[in-house]
Structures are given as structure tokens and as C-alpha cells.
Design a protein around this motif. Structure first.
Motif, short mmCIF file in Angstrom:
data_model
loop_
_atom_site.label_atom_id
_atom_site.label_comp_id
_atom_site.label_asym_id
_atom_site.label_seq_id
_atom_site.Cartn_x
_atom_site.Cartn_y
_atom_site.Cartn_z
N MET A 173 0.70 -1.45 -0.25
CA MET A 173 0.06 0.27 -0.34
C MET A 173 0.84 1.37 0.25
O MET A 173 0.27 2.41 -0.46
CB MET A 173 -0.82 0.20 1.20
CG MET A 173 -2.06 -1.07 1.38
SD MET A 173 -3.10 -1.38 2.72
CE MET A 173 -3.33 0.75 2.61
N ASP A 177 -2.31 1.55 -3.78
CA ASP A 177 -3.17 0.79 -2.65
C ASP A 177 -3.91 0.44 -3.58
O ASP A 177 -5.27 -0.69 -3.90
CB ASP A 177 -3.75 2.00 -2.18
CG ASP A 177 -4.79 2.83 -2.83
OD1 ASP A 177 -4.65 2.97 -4.88
OD2 ASP A 177 -5.36 3.98 -2.24
N PHE A 470 -8.68 -3.33 7.17
CA PHE A 470 -8.76 -2.59 5.41
C PHE A 470 -10.77 -2.40 5.88
O PHE A 470 -11.49 -3.35 5.03
CB PHE A 470 -7.64 -3.25 4.96
CG PHE A 470 -6.33 -2.90 4.86
CD1 PHE A 470 -5.96 -2.29 4.92
CD2 PHE A 470 -6.00 -4.60 5.29
CE1 PHE A 470 -4.02 -2.88 5.20
CE2 PHE A 470 -4.81 -4.40 5.51
CZ PHE A 470 -3.70 -3.54 5.50
N GLN A 471 -10.59 -1.28 4.72
CA GLN A 471 -12.22 -1.47 3.88
C GLN A 471 -11.37 -1.83 2.67
O GLN A 471 -10.18 -1.46 2.03
CB GLN A 471 -12.48 -0.05 3.83
CG GLN A 471 -13.67 0.14 2.66
CD GLN A 471 -15.07 -0.02 4.22
OE1 GLN A 471 -14.86 0.09 5.42
NE2 GLN A 471 -16.09 -0.42 3.14
N CYS A 475 -11.50 -0.59 -8.09
CA CYS A 475 -10.26 0.46 -8.17
C CYS A 475 -10.81 0.52 -9.68
O CYS A 475 -11.79 -0.24 -10.00
CB CYS A 475 -9.31 0.27 -8.01
SG CYS A 475 -8.03 -1.23 -8.61
N ARG A 500 -9.14 -2.25 -4.02
CA ARG A 500 -8.17 -0.72 -3.17
C ARG A 500 -8.49 -1.33 -1.82
O ARG A 500 -9.15 -1.89 -1.90
CB ARG A 500 -8.95 0.75 -3.63
CG ARG A 500 -8.52 1.43 -2.54
CD ARG A 500 -8.64 2.71 -3.09
NE ARG A 500 -8.23 3.41 -4.64
CZ ARG A 500 -8.65 3.20 -5.62
NH1 ARG A 500 -10.34 3.16 -5.70
NH2 ARG A 500 -8.15 4.32 -6.46
N GLN A 502 -8.10 0.52 1.68
CA GLN A 502 -7.60 1.48 2.88
C GLN A 502 -7.92 1.40 3.77
O GLN A 502 -8.75 0.61 4.22
CB GLN A 502 -9.04 2.36 1.91
CG GLN A 502 -9.43 3.27 2.52
CD GLN A 502 -10.30 4.50 1.94
OE1 GLN A 502 -11.21 4.88 1.23
NE2 GLN A 502 -10.95 4.85 3.27
N SER A 503 -6.57 1.32 4.22
CA SER A 503 -6.89 0.72 5.97
C SER A 503 -7.94 1.65 7.26
O SER A 503 -8.29 3.55 7.11
CB SER A 503 -5.50 2.24 6.59
OG SER A 503 -4.59 1.12 5.96
#
Length: 505
Positions: A173, A177, A470-471, A475, A500, A502-503
Motif C-alpha cells: 500500500m 493501494d 482494511f476497507q 478501483c 483497493r 484502504q486502512s
């Protein structure tokens, strides 16, 4: 010169010879095509040589599409026939008859009907291809490696592999990401099966050039060798000296797993894993054998290779397809995450009790396995003549059977709106309403997948860590819908599965 050639071609003996050869070829490529006509089995008219599967064999369409087309054309029938090249297959569509074949009358259909030659395929003697009493004996010897107790012992090792994967994702990431999840999950599942089943710390998550991954790709990817083995007679392949699997990959795994067994025996190492079950099977069936089946060293190595390959490919596929659907269905992802966070507070850690308590996650996995079956179809072969109950059809000994799992899983008669991802189909209430014989991601009956519980344990472990950290989002590279790679007997996304990460703060 041209006139001489024309004269030669139109010479009566030459014409006769050509006619005889053409007639022989036509007869040879069509002499099985009267089977379903004689038995009054519904079927489409086959084409010479290619039968009813020309688009599949020429890679114009995926195997799923070909099978589903046949399934849908005979929607009102309990069964139908088709020809893959010369070979007649009986497709079973009726759930009750499917149950009979897989469970109730299993003794008539115990074998898969894949008659592999060990000289062409190193896994010919593996459990998946074994037949008769030899299969039964080997299954009994390997089953202890997958008991509940053994799975609990593997928990910490799976957790270590999951932790390593999380570190890998975080590092990725920092660069980008957008992550291709099929290969990423393949590395994770390779590490899990390596350490849990064979005591090998492979570190493929960190190492793109791991020999275990490199040679696995050679075996699993679609290439000219794969196409040849799907369409050409094994006798011809043997005559030409063409192996079904990459010789380099076969030699590597043969050497690697022989080394595992030899090292453990020489050093007195005993572990409660699959390799230990294989070592014990070797001792009882090869070294001190009184078994009439005459097992060999190659039977042991073939099963080691099968357990390794079957241990990572289905897991990575299920994981990547599941993450794909969660990215497209955020409400389902959120509900899973809420359950995981709630159960984590209750149990305090990602232990076995926590994983067993993830009931909604089980529903999501069941729906993933419905939509994206690892095995597109189940195959059986009649070992003795079978009279279909309440029907005039007699299934003769040697008849090849296909159960079109993917088509059944996407039949709106059983699953309304089948291309919608809906875990609620597998709530306790909905499952109680559903008839048996229409949900078969792991098969059923005595040949039910031996590694199902192990696979689902490692899937739930890594999903719990990913979703609470993560979410997962679509993407720019995310395909909707996914395009599948033609030429393979399983579902593989042609361009990968990009998502993707995402934290979650």
C-alpha cells in the motif's frame, strides 16, 4: 508437371485409396455417436470428431458456457447426453438422481473416470484419480491429517502466515493501494499449506521467485501442453512422449517432497500434519505392506503433490472472489466486519472459538462457493450397470457421468436471481427449505473434499484480519463483470482481480 499431378490425383486407385481413408476417419471419429440415440436420451446432434464441445475445445468460449448451454437446452429433462469429441457423457440434471449417484448408490459410481497414466502425469496415483479399493485405503490413511484436533493444532501456524500477509499488504500500500488479490492470496495459501501440511517455511508472500510458486504456475496455467492433453488420446501422447504436466515442475515437486519425507525419517521428526499421515501411509502400505493393492513410493509422492496443489489453489480462488464481491457489496462487507469486531470483543483474540462463532461469515463463504465453484462439474463413471429408479434408462458399465455443479448453482429454479451475491440464501431458515443435491461446491458422499474444513479455517482467519484492518474497495482496474480465461476447467479471472485496500483508522 501440373498435368501429371492432376492425372495422378484423378487416377482411380488413388481416388479409391483417398475414399477409403476418408471413410475410415469418418467412422473412427463418429462410431460412438449412436449411444444416446439407442438409449433414447435427449441430446444434440454431434459434429464429427468434435462432438458438442467445439467452441470449448477451440477456446471460443469457456467450459462453463459450453456446459451451461447444454444444461439449459434440456431444462425439462432429468438428464441429457452430449459428446466431448468422441466420448459420450451423461449429464445429470435431477437433484434426486444426483443424490443417488453421489451417496445412496455410490457403490455403482465410486470412480471419477479419469484414467491417467503415471508415465504422463505424476499425479495419476493421487487420491483424486485413484479408483476402487485403492482409493478407499488411501483415503482412510490420509483422513487423520484433517481431524478437528489437527486443525486446532494448525491454528497458530495459519495465524503466523496471516500476519505475514498483513505486513505484505501494508508494504504494498505504500507503493500503490491497488492490489491484484488472486496472486496475493495465492502466496498466502501456499505458505499456509507449506507450513501446516509439510512443515516447510516457504515465505512465498515475501519471495516472488519461490520455486514452489513458479512451478505451481507452470502446472496450473493454460498452455499448449494442457490443450493437447485435453484433446489428444493418452496413447498418442505416450507414443509422442508428451507429459500432461510440465516435466520440470513434476521433477521439482517429486524431489522436494521426497526430501521432506527422507529428512523427517532420518532425524526422527514427528509432526501432527498431512506429511506425517503420508509417512505413516508409506510405512504401512509400501514398506511393511500386506495390502493387495501393491502401493508404491510414487503413490505417496503423488498424494503429497496433490495435497499441496489442492491446498492453495482453491483457497486463493475462493478468497479472491470473496474479496471481489465484498468490494462490490459494501453493506455485506460492513455486516461481516461488524460481526468480526463483535465476536473479537467477546472472545478476546482470533482463536478457534472466535472463528467457529462467525456465522454470517459462513453464510458469505457459502454464497461465494455457490457463485464461484472451484470445480465446475463433478465426474463419475459407472463401474457396473445401473437401472435408474422409476425410469427406463439403464446406465451401462463404463458410462461417464457429469454433474454440472456451476449450472445447478446458477439455476433460478433453485436460486432466484442467481447472479446476485446474496449471503441470506444460506441463513439457517433458507438452508432448511432447500432440497439436497443442489449445493455441491465440495462434492458430496464418500468422495466429499477431504480438505474442506482446513480450507475454510484458513479463509476465515485471513478474512478476519483483512476486514478488521482494511476497507476493500473497487478501483480503476476492477472489472465488472470479470472476464474468465478460456481453456481452463476452473474459474480464473483473465486479467486478474484488482481491488483497493484502504486502512481503517
Amino acid at each position: 508437371m501440373i498435368s501429371s499431378l492432376i492425372g495422378f490425383l484423378f487416377d482411380t486407385p488413388v481416388i479409391s485409396a483417398v475414399a477409403v481413408i476418408a471413410a475410415f476417419i469418418y467412422y473412427y471419429t463418429t462410431n460412438t455417436y449412436d449411444k444416446w440415440l439407442k438409449l433414447n436420451v435427449p441430446h444434440d446432434r454431434p459434429w464429427p470428431l468434435v462432438g458438442n464441445t467445439v467452441k470449448m475445445l477451440t477456446l471460443v468460449e469457456h467450459q462453463l458456457t459450453t456446459i451451461d448451454g447444454i444444461y439449459k437446452r434440456f431444462a425439462s429433462e432429468k438428464y441429457c447426453g452430449f459428446y466431448q469429441m468422441k466420448t459420450p457423457f451423461l449429464m445429470i440434471r435431477d437433484p434426486e438422481l444426483i443424490n443417488n449417484i453421489l451417496i445412496k448408490d455410490f457403490s455403482y459410481f465410486p470412480d471419477r473416470g479419469f484414467h491417467k497414466d503415471p508415465a504422463l502425469n505424476i499425479m495419476a496415483n493421487a487420491l483424486f484419480f485413484m479408483e476402487g479399493s485403492k482409493w478407499k485405503v488411501m483415503r482412510q490413511k490420509l483422513s487423520p491429517g484433517f481431524t478437528s484436533g489437527k486443525l486446532k493444532l494448525a491454528h497458530d501456524q495459519i495465524a503466523e502466515c496471516s500476519d505475514e500477509l498483513m505486513r505484505f499488504i501494508r508494504a504494498k500500500m505504500e507503493e500503490n493501494d491497488q492490489i491484484e488479490v488472486k496472486e496475493t492470496m495465492g502466496k498466502y495459501s501456499t505458505d499456509v499449506i507449506g507450513t501446516c501440511a509439510f512443515g516447510l517455511k516457504l515465505d512465498t508472500v515475501k519471495n516472488d521467485d519461490s520455486d514452489f510458486r513458479v512451478y505451481a504456475r507452470k502446472i496450473l496455467k493454460m498452455n499448449f501442453r494442457f490443450l493437447l492433453t485435453e484433446t489428444v488420446s493418452p496413447k498418442i501422447l505416450k507414443l509422442l512422449g508428451i507429459a500432461e504436466l510440465s516435466p520440470e515442475a513434476s521433477a521439482f515437486y517429486d524431489s522436494a517432497f521426497n526430501e521432506v519425507i527422507r529428512y523427517r525419517e532420518e532425524n526422527g521428526i514427528v509432526r501432527h500434519d498431512v506429511a506425517q499421515s503420508l509417512i505413516q501411509a508409506r510405512k504401512e502400505l509400501v514398506l511393511d505392506s500386506t495390502d493387495e493393492n501393491e502401493f508404491t513410493e510414487q503413490d505417496i509422492i503423488a498424494n503429497a503433490i496433490l495435497m499441496f496443489l489442492a491446498g492453495f489453489e482453491p483457497v486463493s480462488s475462493t478468497l479472491s472472489f470473496c474479496l471481489y464481491q465484498l468490494a462490490l457489496n459494501q453493506h455485506i462487507q460492513d455486516k461481516m466486519r461488524d460481526e468480526m469486531n463483535s465476536k473479537l470483543k467477546q472472545h478476546g483474540q482470533l482463536n478457534n472459538e472466535f472463528l467457529v462463532d462467525l456465522h454470517y461469515t459462513d453464510m458469505v463463504l457459502a454464497e461465494t462457493e455457490r457463485m464461484y465453484v472451484v470445480t465446475n462439474a463433478l465426474f463419475r463413471e459407472a463401474v457396473k450397470t445401473y437401472n435408474v429408479p422409476n425410469d427406463s434408462l439403464v446406465i451401462e458399465k463404463g458410462t461417464k457421468i457429469m454433474i454440472p455443479v456451476n449450472s445447478i448453482h446458477h439455476d433460478p429454479k433453485y436460486y432466484p436471481d442467481p447472479y446476485t451475491f446474496d449471503p441470506e440464501r444460506f441463513s439457517p431458515e433458507e438452508k432448511a427449505k432447500r432440497q439436497s443435491g443442489i449445493y455441491l461446491p465440495f462434492g458430496d458422499g464418500p468422495r466429499f473434499c477431504i480438505g474442506k474444513r482446513f480450507a475454510e479455517l484458513e479463509i476465515k482467519m485471513v478474512l478476519s484480519q483483512i476486514l478488521t484492518t482494511f476497507q476493500i474497495l473497487p478501483c480503476e482496474k476492477t472489472e465488472v463483470p470479470l472476464k474468465l480465461q478460456n481453456g481452463l476447467p476452473m474459474m480464473v479471472a483473465k486479467n486478474g482481480i484488482w481491488l483497493r485496500f484502504q486502512s481503517i483508522s
